[in-house]
Each structure stands twice: as C-alpha cells, then as structure tokens.
Design an enzyme around this catalytic site. Structure first.
Site, PDB file in Angstrom:
ATOM      1  N   ALA A  69      42.512  40.460  37.501  1.00 39.93           N
ATOM      2  CA  ALA A  69      43.418  40.506  36.324  1.00 39.93           C
ATOM      3  C   ALA A  69      43.594  39.042  35.820  1.00 39.93           C
ATOM      4  CB  ALA A  69      44.586  41.183  36.814  1.00 39.93           C
ATOM      5  N   GLY A 120      40.633  43.474  40.365  1.00 36.97           N
ATOM      6  CA  GLY A 120      40.177  44.323  39.341  1.00 36.97           C
ATOM      7  C   GLY A 120      38.729  43.869  39.433  1.00 36.97           C
ATOM      8  N   GLU A 177      45.751  42.907  45.737  1.00 38.85           N
ATOM      9  CA  GLU A 177      46.689  43.023  44.951  1.00 38.85           C
ATOM     10  C   GLU A 177      48.097  42.796  45.732  1.00 38.85           C
ATOM     11  OE1 GLU A 177      43.564  45.171  42.403  1.00 38.85           O
ATOM     12  OE2 GLU A 177      44.219  44.533  44.624  1.00 38.85           O
ATOM     13  N   GLU A 237      37.399  46.329  41.612  1.00 37.70           N
ATOM     14  CA  GLU A 237      37.404  47.512  41.355  1.00 37.70           C
ATOM     15  C   GLU A 237      36.259  47.784  40.249  1.00 37.70           C
ATOM     16  OE1 GLU A 237      42.088  49.109  41.389  1.00 37.70           O
ATOM     17  OE2 GLU A 237      41.685  46.997  40.264  1.00 37.70           O
TER      18      GLU A 237
END
Length: 346
Positions: A148, A192, A216, A195
């Site tokens: 992110a 992310g 995270e 991910e």
C-alpha cells in the site's frame, strides 16, 4: 457420464463451444435440478447459479474481438511514463502477455493511479482471446510491489480508506484472470504486493533477493486485499495465522520451502532471474489447449471451495464444456497421427 451432462453436450453441439448456450444447457440438466438428479420441474438448484455465471463469463470471449493494444513496448515508446505497461510478446512467445509495474518513485506501491491503470490493463487484456498466459513483473529493480502507498493513504479520511481498500479487493479479484497468471518476484513483495502475487495462479521468486510477507500487523493494520483468505488457502490455516500474526518476512527460498512460491531461482546480475523463470514456465503452458487450461483453472478454483462431491460435479460441468471443442478433436487426431497438436482455442 450422467444423462444430464449428455443432454448438455447435445445442446452444445449447435452452439459456440465456449458461449452461454452450453451453460444454459447445463443449468437445465437433471444433475443440477433441485430434485438432485430427478430432473424435476423445480428449476436449477440455486447453489450452482453463481458458479455457472462465473463459468460463462470466464469462457465467453467478447465480440467484436480486437487485437491487444501494446503499451510500454518498443512499438509504443510514448507509454514509457505510465505506471502500468502492457506488452504482448511476439514470435514463438505469441500468446504470452506481460503487465509491467513501473512506479520507481514509490517502489511500485499501490496508489490511486497505479490501481486505476492496472484495472484498465486487466480490462483490456480480458478482451484479447490470444492471451494464453499473463505474467506480472516489475520494471523497478529490487522490488516487485512494496504494498500500500501509506503516504497517499495518510491523506485519506476514514471513509476514503474503506472505499480504497474495497477497491483493492476488487483489483485482486480481477487479477484472478481467466487465463493462467504468473507473478515474477525478483524483489520485495510486502503487504498488498504479496496479496497481488497470491491472487496469481503461480509464483516464481528469486531465492535471495525476493523478500515477501503480510506485514500489515507491524503497521497497526491487517491484510485487507484478500491476504487473510488466500494465504490460508495456499499454506493452511495454522501457518497463515503464524505468518500474519508475526508479520514475518520470508526469502524466496524460505517461501518455496513452505509452498508459497512454485519456484525459487538464484538471482542473476540483471536482477530478473525470477522473470526469466516465469517466462520459461509460461512457455510450457503456451502450447497446451487454451480452453482446456481455462476450464481446468475454473474446476480447481471453484472446486477447492466446496465439498468433494460438489467439486466433482463442477469438474463434470467443465468437462462437458470441453467436449464439443475443436481442440479436443485436434488432440485426439494428433495422438493418432503421432504428431504435435496445433491448438487454436476453439
């Protein structure tokens, strides 16, 4: 094979092999009727409707078809400044498409422009029936995707954060592309970024220079773009919990030992060894029957979410879709004539 699937096969003979008519026939088959094989008048069993819709959308190629607009290739140097670039390979690699992530100023962080351009690229690629394999790679040395964009997110209100994370979830769903997808991780893939890789079918990493993890919890967050769902499906619940609770980072070699990546390779001087291994993997997939490959992907992805009996029914649906294809007949003819098959995706 059951009478329901034979009925579906017959209905499909006069239709386009990968179109909605086949699925319509399957919905009407006795296997999927509410009577559980009795072929009763009560209509399709509701639990199958979502899977059938996915199957139809996965296999139907849009019309009219248009060739892929390449971006970031030598033929289009003006696209070099874009954060997401698309390239369709040519020659013996025709059928392989690449998404190049190129945001060096933020280490390929998932910002608004980056996400918008990636969604646009995926939508464009879905319209190209020649794409048989899709590779995600980085144009920034030493990083795949840093996760992110926290600097950008810091400027958002709580409501905006919620909407943006929801958008990221949608992006990861779009990365679950109809054709096989491969993540080539030559550097950092954190939060992310991992991910994104988890949303791909296959993952290749540099053994030492790739570093990955759902970190995270070390930032006061939790994975919000599918990590809490895809990591347990990949590694199992207990190991996924350990990695998420601790925010642990793994090297490419460690990730391969756990089964998080398919291949870990020694890094080269150019820093793109994982990309070269991913491309070699794509070249292995390329000559196989594309409809059969896509249907296999649907059967695995949908079947893993349900009990074994339902999974077998999903496999039967996918198998019935493949029966009327030209590629199936070509495969049998090639075997009989002792030659390599020439699959055309029809």
């Amino acid at each position: 094979m059951s009478s329901g699937f034979l009925q579906a096969q017959g209905a499909a003979q006069g239709s386009r092999p990968v179109g909605g008519a086949v699925c319509k026939g399957l919905e009407q088959s006795s296997e999927l009727s509410a009577g559980g094989g009795g072929g009763g008048p009560s209509g399709p069993f509701p639990k199958w409707a979502p899977m059938l819709r996915v199957l139809t959308s996965t296999l139907r190629f849009p019309r009219p078809w248009k060739p892929l607009e390449t971006r970031g290739c030598s033929s289009n140097p003006g696209a070099a400044g874009r954060e997401i670039q698309v390239c369709a390979l040519a020659g013996p690699n025709q059928g392989i498409a690449e998404i190049l992530m190129n945001r060096p100023s933020a280490r390929n962080a998932l910002g608004n422009v980056f996400v918008s351009q990636l969604l646009e690229a995926l939508a464009q690629l879905r319209e190209d029936r020649q794409v048989r394999v899709l590779i995600f790679r980085s144009g920034v040395k030493g990083v795949f995707c840093a996760g992110a964009d926290l600097k950008e997110r810091e400027q958002m209100s709580e409501a905006e954060v919620g909407l943006f994370v929801q958008r990221l979830r949608g992006l990861m769903t779009e990365i679950a592309f109809p054709a096989p997808t491969i993540a080539a991780m030559d550097g950092f893939a954190l939060g992310g970024g991992l991910e994104l890789a988890l949303a791909c079918d296959l993952r290749v990493a540099a053994a030492s220079s790739a570093v990955m993890g759902l970190i995270e919890t070390t930032r006061g967050l939790l994975p919000g773009a599918g990590g809490t769902q895809r990591l347990p499906r990949c590694l199992g619940v207990a190991l996924a919990k350990e990695l998420i609770f601790t925010g642990r980072r793994l090297s490419g070699a460690q990730a391969q030992a756990l089964g998080l990546v398919n291949h870990a390779v020694a890094q080269n001087e150019e820093g793109n060894a994982a990309y070269h291994r991913a491309r070699a993997l794509a070249q292995e997939i390329l000559p196989q029957a594309p409809i059969a490959v896509r249907l296999s992907k649907v059967a695995i992805d949908r079947g893993i979410e349900v009990d074994i009996a339902s999974g077998m029914a999903i496999e039967g649906i996918c198998y019935a879709q493949n029966i009327p294809t030209r590629d199936r007949l070509e495969g049998m003819a090639a075997f009989r004539e002792k030659r390599l098959p020439r699959f055309v995706g029809e």
